[in-house]
Design an enzyme around this catalytic site. Sequence first.
Site, mmCIF file in Angstrom:
data_model
loop_
_atom_site.group_PDB
_atom_site.id
_atom_site.type_symbol
_atom_site.label_atom_id
_atom_site.label_comp_id
_atom_site.label_asym_id
_atom_site.label_seq_id
_atom_site.Cartn_x
_atom_site.Cartn_y
_atom_site.Cartn_z
ATOM 1 N N GLU A 13 0.846 -1.210 0.000
ATOM 2 C CA GLU A 13 0.000 0.000 0.000
ATOM 3 C C GLU A 13 0.871 1.246 0.000
ATOM 4 O O GLU A 13 0.526 2.262 -0.623
ATOM 5 C CB GLU A 13 -0.939 0.008 1.213
ATOM 6 C CG GLU A 13 -1.916 -1.155 1.253
ATOM 7 C CD GLU A 13 -2.719 -1.306 -0.026
ATOM 8 O OE1 GLU A 13 -3.259 -0.309 -0.520
ATOM 9 O OE2 GLU A 13 -2.785 -2.437 -0.550
ATOM 10 N N TRP B 72 1.728 1.788 -3.489
ATOM 11 C CA TRP B 72 0.656 2.462 -4.245
ATOM 12 C C TRP B 72 0.743 3.978 -4.029
ATOM 13 O O TRP B 72 0.536 4.776 -4.941
ATOM 14 C CB TRP B 72 -0.723 1.981 -3.774
ATOM 15 C CG TRP B 72 -1.232 0.782 -4.507
ATOM 16 C CD1 TRP B 72 -1.363 -0.476 -4.015
ATOM 17 C CD2 TRP B 72 -1.710 0.729 -5.880
ATOM 18 N NE1 TRP B 72 -1.888 -1.312 -4.987
ATOM 19 C CE2 TRP B 72 -2.106 -0.596 -6.134
ATOM 20 C CE3 TRP B 72 -1.825 1.664 -6.902
ATOM 21 C CZ2 TRP B 72 -2.622 -1.007 -7.374
ATOM 22 C CZ3 TRP B 72 -2.340 1.262 -8.146
ATOM 23 C CH2 TRP B 72 -2.721 -0.053 -8.360
ATOM 24 N N TRP C 221 -20.608 11.894 -19.677
ATOM 25 C CA TRP C 221 -21.095 11.673 -18.318
ATOM 26 C C TRP C 221 -22.439 12.350 -18.107
ATOM 27 O O TRP C 221 -22.739 13.374 -18.723
ATOM 28 C CB TRP C 221 -20.090 12.232 -17.307
ATOM 29 C CG TRP C 221 -18.720 11.629 -17.407
ATOM 30 C CD1 TRP C 221 -17.612 12.197 -17.942
ATOM 31 C CD2 TRP C 221 -18.313 10.331 -16.954
ATOM 32 N NE1 TRP C 221 -16.535 11.347 -17.854
ATOM 33 C CE2 TRP C 221 -16.932 10.194 -17.255
ATOM 34 C CE3 TRP C 221 -18.967 9.272 -16.323
ATOM 35 C CZ2 TRP C 221 -16.204 9.042 -16.943
ATOM 36 C CZ3 TRP C 221 -18.238 8.136 -16.015
ATOM 37 C CH2 TRP C 221 -16.876 8.022 -16.324
ATOM 38 N N ASN D 170 -10.855 1.890 2.618
ATOM 39 C CA ASN D 170 -10.398 1.789 1.229
ATOM 40 C C ASN D 170 -11.332 0.975 0.337
ATOM 41 O O ASN D 170 -11.665 1.378 -0.783
ATOM 42 C CB ASN D 170 -8.994 1.188 1.178
ATOM 43 C CG ASN D 170 -8.497 1.067 -0.247
ATOM 44 O OD1 ASN D 170 -8.425 2.046 -0.973
ATOM 45 N ND2 ASN D 170 -8.203 -0.154 -0.674
ATOM 46 N N TRP E 21 -16.390 11.277 -12.766
ATOM 47 C CA TRP E 21 -15.532 10.988 -11.613
ATOM 48 C C TRP E 21 -15.023 12.264 -10.958
ATOM 49 O O TRP E 21 -14.719 12.282 -9.761
ATOM 50 C CB TRP E 21 -14.363 10.086 -12.020
ATOM 51 C CG TRP E 21 -13.509 10.619 -13.144
ATOM 52 C CD1 TRP E 21 -13.701 10.429 -14.477
ATOM 53 C CD2 TRP E 21 -12.340 11.444 -13.038
ATOM 54 N NE1 TRP E 21 -12.732 11.077 -15.212
ATOM 55 C CE2 TRP E 21 -11.878 11.701 -14.348
ATOM 56 C CE3 TRP E 21 -11.634 11.986 -11.975
ATOM 57 C CZ2 TRP E 21 -10.749 12.474 -14.622
ATOM 58 C CZ3 TRP E 21 -10.504 12.758 -12.239
ATOM 59 C CH2 TRP E 21 -10.081 13.000 -13.551
ATOM 60 N N TRP F 57 -9.798 7.661 -7.923
ATOM 61 C CA TRP F 57 -11.006 7.947 -8.716
ATOM 62 C C TRP F 57 -10.834 7.507 -10.161
ATOM 63 O O TRP F 57 -11.737 6.908 -10.757
ATOM 64 C CB TRP F 57 -11.372 9.436 -8.624
ATOM 65 C CG TRP F 57 -12.247 9.651 -7.425
ATOM 66 C CD1 TRP F 57 -11.861 10.048 -6.185
ATOM 67 C CD2 TRP F 57 -13.655 9.369 -7.350
ATOM 68 N NE1 TRP F 57 -12.944 10.044 -5.334
ATOM 69 C CE2 TRP F 57 -14.052 9.640 -6.024
ATOM 70 C CE3 TRP F 57 -14.612 8.923 -8.253
ATOM 71 C CZ2 TRP F 57 -15.365 9.476 -5.590
ATOM 72 C CZ3 TRP F 57 -15.920 8.761 -7.829
ATOM 73 C CH2 TRP F 57 -16.289 9.036 -6.510
HETATM 74 C C1 LIG Z 1 -11.646 6.688 -4.811
HETATM 75 C C2 LIG Z 1 -10.459 6.674 -3.849
HETATM 76 C C3 LIG Z 1 -10.044 7.865 -3.256
HETATM 77 C C4 LIG Z 1 -8.958 7.866 -2.364
HETATM 78 N N1 LIG Z 1 -8.548 9.064 -1.813
HETATM 79 C C5 LIG Z 1 -7.463 9.082 -0.984
HETATM 80 C C6 LIG Z 1 -7.002 10.306 -0.425
HETATM 81 O O1 LIG Z 1 -7.536 11.397 -0.687
HETATM 82 N N2 LIG Z 1 -5.953 10.253 0.436
HETATM 83 C C7 LIG Z 1 -5.309 9.079 0.757
HETATM 84 O O2 LIG Z 1 -4.359 9.092 1.551
HETATM 85 N N3 LIG Z 1 -5.721 7.915 0.209
HETATM 86 C C8 LIG Z 1 -6.769 7.870 -0.631
HETATM 87 N N4 LIG Z 1 -7.191 6.679 -1.161
HETATM 88 C C9 LIG Z 1 -6.420 5.447 -0.873
HETATM 89 C C10 LIG Z 1 -6.891 4.653 0.358
HETATM 90 O O3 LIG Z 1 -8.271 4.448 0.306
HETATM 91 C C11 LIG Z 1 -6.534 5.323 1.685
HETATM 92 O O4 LIG Z 1 -5.169 5.678 1.686
HETATM 93 C C12 LIG Z 1 -6.775 4.358 2.856
HETATM 94 O O5 LIG Z 1 -8.120 3.993 2.896
HETATM 95 C C13 LIG Z 1 -6.380 5.043 4.144
HETATM 96 O O6 LIG Z 1 -6.632 4.213 5.240
HETATM 97 P P1 LIG Z 1 -5.441 3.627 6.118
HETATM 98 O O7 LIG Z 1 -4.511 4.714 6.487
HETATM 99 O O8 LIG Z 1 -6.053 2.846 7.212
HETATM 100 O O9 LIG Z 1 -4.716 2.698 5.059
HETATM 101 P P2 LIG Z 1 -3.801 1.391 5.194
HETATM 102 O O10 LIG Z 1 -4.541 0.282 4.561
HETATM 103 O O11 LIG Z 1 -3.301 1.189 6.558
HETATM 104 O O12 LIG Z 1 -2.579 1.724 4.208
HETATM 105 C C14 LIG Z 1 -1.376 2.382 4.654
HETATM 106 C C15 LIG Z 1 -1.133 3.641 3.883
HETATM 107 O O13 LIG Z 1 -0.875 3.359 2.522
HETATM 108 C C16 LIG Z 1 -1.393 4.406 1.699
HETATM 109 N N5 LIG Z 1 -2.396 3.821 0.792
HETATM 110 C C17 LIG Z 1 -3.212 2.775 1.045
HETATM 111 N N6 LIG Z 1 -3.958 2.481 -0.042
HETATM 112 C C18 LIG Z 1 -3.607 3.385 -0.980
HETATM 113 C C19 LIG Z 1 -4.020 3.602 -2.325
HETATM 114 N N7 LIG Z 1 -4.947 2.828 -2.932
HETATM 115 N N8 LIG Z 1 -3.487 4.640 -3.001
HETATM 116 C C20 LIG Z 1 -2.536 5.419 -2.430
HETATM 117 N N9 LIG Z 1 -2.100 5.252 -1.165
HETATM 118 C C21 LIG Z 1 -2.623 4.244 -0.458
HETATM 119 C C22 LIG Z 1 -2.029 5.424 2.629
HETATM 120 O O14 LIG Z 1 -1.081 6.445 2.883
HETATM 121 C C23 LIG Z 1 -2.303 4.600 3.877
HETATM 122 O O15 LIG Z 1 -2.340 5.358 5.052
HETATM 123 C C24 LIG Z 1 -8.278 6.649 -2.061
HETATM 124 C C25 LIG Z 1 -8.712 5.464 -2.663
HETATM 125 C C26 LIG Z 1 -9.794 5.466 -3.539
HETATM 126 C C27 LIG Z 1 -10.233 4.180 -4.174
#
Ligand SMILES: Cc1cc2nc3c(=O)[nH]c(=O)nc-3n(C[C@H](O)[C@H](O)[C@H](O)COP(=O)(O)OP(=O)(O)OC[C@H]3O[C@@H](n4cnc5c(N)ncnc54)[C@H](O)[C@@H]3O)c2cc1C
Length: 488
Positions: free
Chosen positions: A279, A282, A311, A346, A364, A387
């Site tokens: 993650e 990502w 859209w 997520n 989107w 998105w």
């Molecule tokens: C439509 C959409 C919008 C999103 N908008 C954001 C946003 O504005 N800000 C944001 O930080 N994340 C965003 N994410 C990614 C992800 O959903 C969140 O980072 C995650 O839910 C945060 O929860 P956590 O800290 O418990 O994540 P954990 O599962 O603990 O992951 C650890 C860290 O990895 C990073 N991470 C995890 N998944 C992703 C991912 N898919 N893309 C990029 N980084 C990731 C984050 O920094 C997160 O804190 C988005 C995902 C989607 C599908």
Amino acid sequence: MTALVWYRNDLRVHDHQALAAAVSSGLPVRALYLLCPGQWEAHQVAPLRRWYVLSSLRELGQALAALGIVLDVIDCGDFAGVPQALADYCRRHQVSQLFCTREYPLNELRRDRAVADVLGGLGIALQGFDDSVLVPPRALKTGQGTPYTVFTPYRRRWQHYLDEHPPAPPARPRKREAVAFRDDNSLRKALAALDVPASLQAHWQPGEAAARRRLQGFVREGLAGYKAQRDFPAQAGTSLLSVALSAGTLSVQRCYLMAREAMAREADTEEGALVWIGELAWRDFYRQIMANFPHLAWGAPFREETKWLQWQRDEQCFQAWCEGRTGYPLVDAAMRQLNQTGWMHNRLRMVTAMFLTKHLFIDWRWGEAYFMRQLLDGDFAANNGGWQWSASTGTDAAPYFRVFSPIRQSERFDPDGVFIKQYVPELHGLTGKALHQPWLAPMLAPDYPSPIVQHEGVRERVTAAFQQARDIGGSTGIVEAVKNRNCI
Ligand SMILES: Cc1cc2nc3c(=O)[nH]c(=O)nc-3n(C[C@H](O)[C@H](O)[C@H](O)COP(=O)(O)OP(=O)(O)OC[C@H]3O[C@@H](n4cnc5c(N)ncnc54)[C@H](O)[C@@H]3O)c2cc1C
């Protein structure tokens, strides 16, 4: 002569390369944060996020004061005011060197170029550090010398790079004689001007100390089970560190190192740690996409051909989605979680984003902007990437024919409706199949809305829309297949 640390989204004293470099310069050190409320307005940054940043800044001021460093906060309106404000400040305090953490979105790059020009004219040296990512955004290229646009090969190279260049964050600078902490006037005024309900604030603890505690707690208790639990919104299966990582109250290097150390210490942590590190990959991936394809900042889809998609501009359906009134329990619970806490799980971000862009066929960019208005962790690169992935317009996006069923997702990831019932009390009386499809038992949930769109046929309509968009290249405009969707 003075060394200046210009703080932006890196609000911490531990694991901070710019701060460590300023201190090692041997010069007296000051720190500065420039408030840009105009920028927050223009990008509709959520009030909750502003509150988190400003409150973390206050804690940072205290932590820096204990190290003998004064933090000044100056309101300079927006990014256009930054070069002049910095130049004035540098003259006033005889700054000869400026240190900061690099930022990659287009507006930030332009701001920093203007700053470099002005400070260069004053003979001030500027040093930036790639400290908000694990791998600098231009460090990895494909065999053809182009930036990576597909995640899996990027992830492989990314790990290889980190194996060769393991992160080595600097220690917190040693304590010098403490200076008195003074609560900054601009900061106090900015915080007082915010209107964030206490019920929203109650979910979160700003600042570096809380972020570090959360990381330690997650590595101790959550990392081993991360792979198994991270998809179930009713469980506390993820780290909740996204806001700390996006505001920089925590360093991503520290996260990576602690996960690797836990893996080395306890074999049963390995599986979870590897997925969690994925993650973090990502996160870097979307940052390098943003840095290498700056046109994304103008709202452009990554995939050229998808700009012709027609859209729907359906305000009513959009409003129902925003408020969690679509008639699909998991979608509604997720949107209410976002509205009530400023955060969304997520899996649910993917489910709600796909629902908006595939079931309702709404642009989107509407959803992206709504998320930014609500999210505590709103981050341009991750949000735009998420998105565009969901809408099938982005890099390495979900293929357009892949449409999550909101019913199936609900049955798989919240089978007993524990999460759904937390946010959708209208469904308390339902169990089993009817919980996920309340229209099967309307008498048991009389206050819950009927579905605003039918799931059946979505995939065919979306497939036709993408096909037509490709064929017509925008020349004839209307995409009948999507116009005829069943939005009730
Ligand atoms: C439509 C959409 C919008 C999103 N908008 C954001 C946003 O504005 N800000 C944001 O930080 N994340 C965003 N994410 C990614 C992800 O959903 C969140 O980072 C995650 O839910 C945060 O929860 P956590 O800290 O418990 O994540 P954990 O599962 O603990 O992951 C650890 C860290 O990895 C990073 N991470 C995890 N998944 C992703 C991912 N898919 N893309 C990029 N980084 C990731 C984050 O920094 C997160 O804190 C988005 C995902 C989607 C599908």
